[in-house]
Write an enzyme that holds these catalytic residues in place. Structure first.
Site, PDB file in Angstrom:
ATOM      1  N   CYS A   1       0.824  -1.088   0.105  1.00  0.00           N
ATOM      2  CA  CYS A   1       0.039   0.126  -0.113  1.00  0.00           C
ATOM      3  C   CYS A   1       0.850   1.187  -0.109  1.00  0.00           C
ATOM      4  O   CYS A   1       0.645   2.128  -0.797  1.00  0.00           O
ATOM      5  CB  CYS A   1      -0.968   0.074   1.468  1.00  0.00           C
TER       6      CYS A   1
ATOM      7  N   TRP B   1       2.553   1.540  -3.221  1.00  0.00           N
ATOM      8  CA  TRP B   1       1.531   2.153  -4.471  1.00  0.00           C
ATOM      9  C   TRP B   1       1.582   3.720  -4.427  1.00  0.00           C
ATOM     10  O   TRP B   1       1.333   4.252  -5.573  1.00  0.00           O
ATOM     11  CB  TRP B   1      -0.108   1.529  -3.876  1.00  0.00           C
ATOM     12  N   HIS B   2       1.728   4.234  -3.286  1.00  0.00           N
ATOM     13  CA  HIS B   2       1.461   5.576  -3.120  1.00  0.00           C
ATOM     14  C   HIS B   2       2.669   6.570  -3.886  1.00  0.00           C
ATOM     15  O   HIS B   2       2.568   7.571  -4.484  1.00  0.00           O
ATOM     16  CB  HIS B   2       1.572   6.317  -1.595  1.00  0.00           C
ATOM     17  N   GLY B   3       3.841   5.921  -3.938  1.00  0.00           N
ATOM     18  CA  GLY B   3       4.970   6.249  -4.441  1.00  0.00           C
ATOM     19  C   GLY B   3       6.350   5.402  -4.402  1.00  0.00           C
ATOM     20  O   GLY B   3       6.531   4.686  -3.701  1.00  0.00           O
TER      21      GLY B   3
ATOM     22  N   PHE C   1       0.163  10.587  -7.329  1.00  0.00           N
ATOM     23  CA  PHE C   1       0.144   9.227  -7.457  1.00  0.00           C
ATOM     24  C   PHE C   1      -0.274   8.560  -8.502  1.00  0.00           C
ATOM     25  O   PHE C   1      -0.358   7.253  -8.993  1.00  0.00           O
ATOM     26  CB  PHE C   1      -0.428   8.608  -6.033  1.00  0.00           C
TER      27      PHE C   1
END
Lengths: 474, 79
Positions: free
Chosen positions: A321, A324-326, A474
Site C-alpha cells: 500500500c 502504491w503511493h509512490g 500518485f
C-alpha cells in the site's frame, strides 16, 4: 485540468448542459468523448496509453468471464495481474528499482553500470490501473452479472470524475450504472452541488491554507523552532485529509451531477478508535480494494498460521500500500508503520483488552483510543510528507530540539482554527449521516453559508497560488 | 438454508449469544465478523466439517447462504 481551476468549472457546466440535451441512448457516447477530452487536456499522448490499457484489460476480463474451467480463469487472472504490474512497474517504479539496486550494490563495494530512464509518470495511472483491474477480478469472483460491451467498459475505464485520483471504482458497482439509463433529477443536482461545495471548502479553504504554511516549514525545518515544526506536522495531518477528502467529495459530486453514485472515500477517519478502524474510514476505495483483492487471498493462503497469518498478510498488504503511493522508501516506511501498528494490536490483543478494561467509562476510553490512534497516524504521516529519511529525521530532530519560539501562540491559534473547521465538517457529516449534509441544513443558514463559502473559494482561486492535489501525484 | 450446526460455529467463534442468520446475511451485518475474525470462522468451519476450502471458493462468497452451499457441495463430493 485541476478541480480548483476556472477551466474546470467551465468544462463541467458546458458538458453538463450538453449531456442532458443529448438523447438518453447517446449519453454514454457523449460521456466517452468528454472523458477522453478531459484526460487529453493534461497530455493527449497519454490518452493512447489509457486506451491501450483499457483494451487489454477488457479482453482479459472477458476471457476470464467466458472461460469454463477454474484453471483457465486463473491463468487469465494471472496474465492480467502480470500485465498491469509490468506497466505500472515500468512507468512508476523502474527508476526507483535501478536507484535502489545501485545503492545496494555500492554498499557491497561493487559498481554496476545501470542507467535510469527519463520516464514521465502518466497521470492517474495508479488509480485507473487499479480501477480497470477490478473488471478482471470481479469477473473471476463472479461479482459481475452478464456481459458488458467494450464501449461500456471504455466509459468505465476513462470515467473522468475518477480517472485522475479515484475514488477507485469497482467494475461491479459502476458498470451497471453506466449500462442503465440516467434521467435528470434535481435532487441529484442539489446533492452534487452540496458535495462539490464541501469538497472545495476542504481543498481550497482548509487544505491549501494549511499547505502554504507547511510547505515553508518542511522546505527548511532547521530555520524553524521546535513548536513551529510540531505544528507543521499536525497541520499536515489536517491538510492531507482535507485535500484528498475534498478531492473525493468533488469527484462524487461531479458524478452525481451526471447521475452516478460514486463510492464514499472517507468517513470521518480522525474519529477512528484504532488504526484498523482508521483504515475502514480512510481512502476507503483503496483500502477495500486492497482488502478484497490482496489481503483476503493472502490471509487465506496463510490461514494455518492463525493470528500470525493475519499479521503477515497485513504487513505485506500495507508495505505494498505504501509502495502504491509512490516509488520511495518514505512511502514504504509509512506503509510498514501502519502494518506494524495493526499487526502489533492483533498479536497483543489480550494485553490490549486488559488495558481497555482498566478504564471503566466508555466515553473516556473512546476518547483515549481516538487520541492514541491520531498520534500514531500523525507520526506515520511525517514519512508521508517528507522527501527522504534524512528529511524525516531532520523534522524529528527539530521537534526535539525544544527551542523556544516567540510565535508559539500564533502557531497554536492557526492550528486550532483549522482543526475546528475540519472537525465541524466531520461532526455534521456524522450527525446527518450523509456527506451531502449541506443540502439538508435549514435554508437561511444553508444559503448564507454556501454563498459566503463560494465567495471565499473564488477569491482564493483567483488570488493565491493554487496547490496541486496531493494525491494527483500518485 | 443455514443449518444450526453452521450457526453454532459462527456464534461460538464470534462469541455471540444469538443472531438470526438468513441465507442473504452478509458478514458486515453480523457484530464482530470483520476481515480478521473471518479467518477464525473459516478455520473453525474447516475443522468442524473436516473439509478444506480452495481460496477461490472463499473469495467469491457473498453471504452466509453461499458459505452453506460450498460446505454442502464439499460434503456431498466427499461421500
Amino acid at each position: 485540468m485541476q478541480y480548483n481551476s476556472i477551466i474546470f468549472f467551465i468544462f463541467i457546466i458546458a458538458s453538463l448542459l450538453l449531456y442532458y440535451i443529448t438523447p438518453v441512448k447517446y449519453r454514454n457516447h457523449f460521456l466517452l468523448i468528454i472523458n477522453y477530452a478531459f484526460y487529453s487536456y493534461f497530455d493527449y499522448r497519454l490518452t493512447f496509453l489509457l486506451i491501450g490499457i483499457t483494451s487489454v484489460n477488457y479482453f482479459i476480463g472477458e476471457a476470464v468471464r467466458k472461460s469454463r474451467t477454474d484453471d483457465a480463469k486463473k491463468t487469465y487472472v494471472v496474465l492480467g495481474v502480470v500485465f498491469n504490474i509490468l506497466i505500472l512497474g515500468f512507468f512508476k517504479y523502474f527508476n526507483f528499482f535501478i536507484e535502489s539496486a545501485k545503492g545496494f550494490v555500492s554498499i557491497l563495494g561493487w559498481n554496476i553500470n545501470l542507467d535510469t530512464l527519463n520516464i514521465i509518470l502518466p497521470l492517474g495511472i495508479s488509480f485507473y490501473i487499479f480501477q480497470t483491474l477490478t473488471f478482471i477480478f470481479d469477473n473471476y469472483y463472479e461479482f459481475i452479472e452478464g456481459k458488458y460491451t467494450f464501449f461500456e467498459f471504455a466509459v468505465f475505464a476513462s470515467f473522468f470524475p475518477t480517472v485522475v485520483a479515484g475514488p477507485i471504482e469497482r467494475a461491479s458497482r459502476l458498470l451497471p450504472q453506466i449500462k442503465n439509463d440516467r434521467q435528470f433529477s434535481t435532487e441529484n443536482i442539489k446533492r452534487g452541488f452540496a458535495l462539490i461545495t464541501t469538497g472545495m471548502i476542504r481543498k481550497v479553504i482548509i487544505a491549501d491554507s494549511c499547505g502554504a504554511i507547511i510547505n515553508h516549514i518542511f522546505a527548511d525545518p532547521a530555520y524553524y523552532k521546535s513548536i513551529e515544526v510540531l505544528i507543521a506536522v499536525l497541520l499536515f495531518t489536517i491538510q492531507v485529509y482535507n485535500d484528498f477528502a475534498g478531492y473525493s467529495s468533488i469527484s462524487r459530486g461531479v458524478g452525481m451531477l451526471f447521475g452516478f453514485d460514486i463510492m464514499i472515500n472517507f468517513k470521518q477517519p480522525y474519529f477512528a478508535n484504532s488504526v484498523s478502524d482508521f483504515w475502514r474510514r480512510w481512502h476507503i476505495s483503496l483500502s477495500t480494494w486492497l482488502r478484497d483483492y490482496l489481503f483476503k487471498p493472502l490471509q487465506i493462503k496463510f490461514r494455518d498460521l492463525g493470528n500470525w497469518g493475519n499479521a503477515l498478510a497485513i504487513m505485506i498488504t500495507f508495505i505494498l500500500c505504501g509502495l502504491w503511493h509512490g516509488a520511495s522508501w518514505n512511502f514504504i516506511i509509512w506503509g510498514f508503520l501502519h502494518g506494524f501498528f495493526m499487526s502489533f494490536a492483533i498479536m497483543n490483543k489480550k494485553f490490549k483488552d486488559k488495558l481497555k478494561s482498566l478504564i471503566t467509562s466508555p466515553p473516556i476510553l473512546n476518547l483515549l483510543q481516538v487520541i492514541s490512534t491520531l498520534f500514531l497516524v500523525t507520526l506515520a504521516n511525517v514519512f508521508f510528507r517528507t522527501t527522504d529519511i534524512n528529511h524525516a529525521s531532520q523534522i524529528f530532530g527539530q521537534i526535539f530540539s525544544f527551542s523556544n519560539s516567540e510565535f508559539a501562540f500564533r502557531f497554536i491559534k492557526i492550528f486550532l482554527a483549522y482543526s475546528i473547521v475540519s472537525f465541524a465538517f466531520d461532526y455534521f457529516e456524522k450527525r446527518y449521516n450523509s456527506d451531502y449534509f449541506l443540502a439538508y441544513i435549514p435554508a437561511p443558514i444553508k444559503y448564507g453559508f454556501i454563498i459566503s463559502s463560494w465567495f471565499l473559494i473564488f477569491l482564493l482561486i483567483f488570488s493565491s497560488d493554487k496547490l496541486p492535489f496531493l494525491y494527483g501525484q500518485f | 438454508m443455514v443449518t444450526d450446526q453452521l450457526k453454532k460455529i459462527i456464534l461460538d467463534v464470534l462469541k455471540l449469544d444469538e443472531f438470526e442468520f438468513q441465507d442473504n446475511t452478509t458478514a458486515d451485518q453480523v457484530p464482530g465478523w470483520d476481515s480478521l475474525s473471518h479467518l477464525n470462522v473459516i478455520t473453525a468451519v474447516e475443522k468442524e466439517y473436516s473439509i478444506r476450502f480452495k481460496a477461490y471458493e472463499l473469495l467469491k462468497l457473498k453471504d452466509v447462504g453461499d458459505l452453506q452451499n460450498v460446505i454442502n457441495s464439499k460434503l456431498s463430493s466427499a461421500k
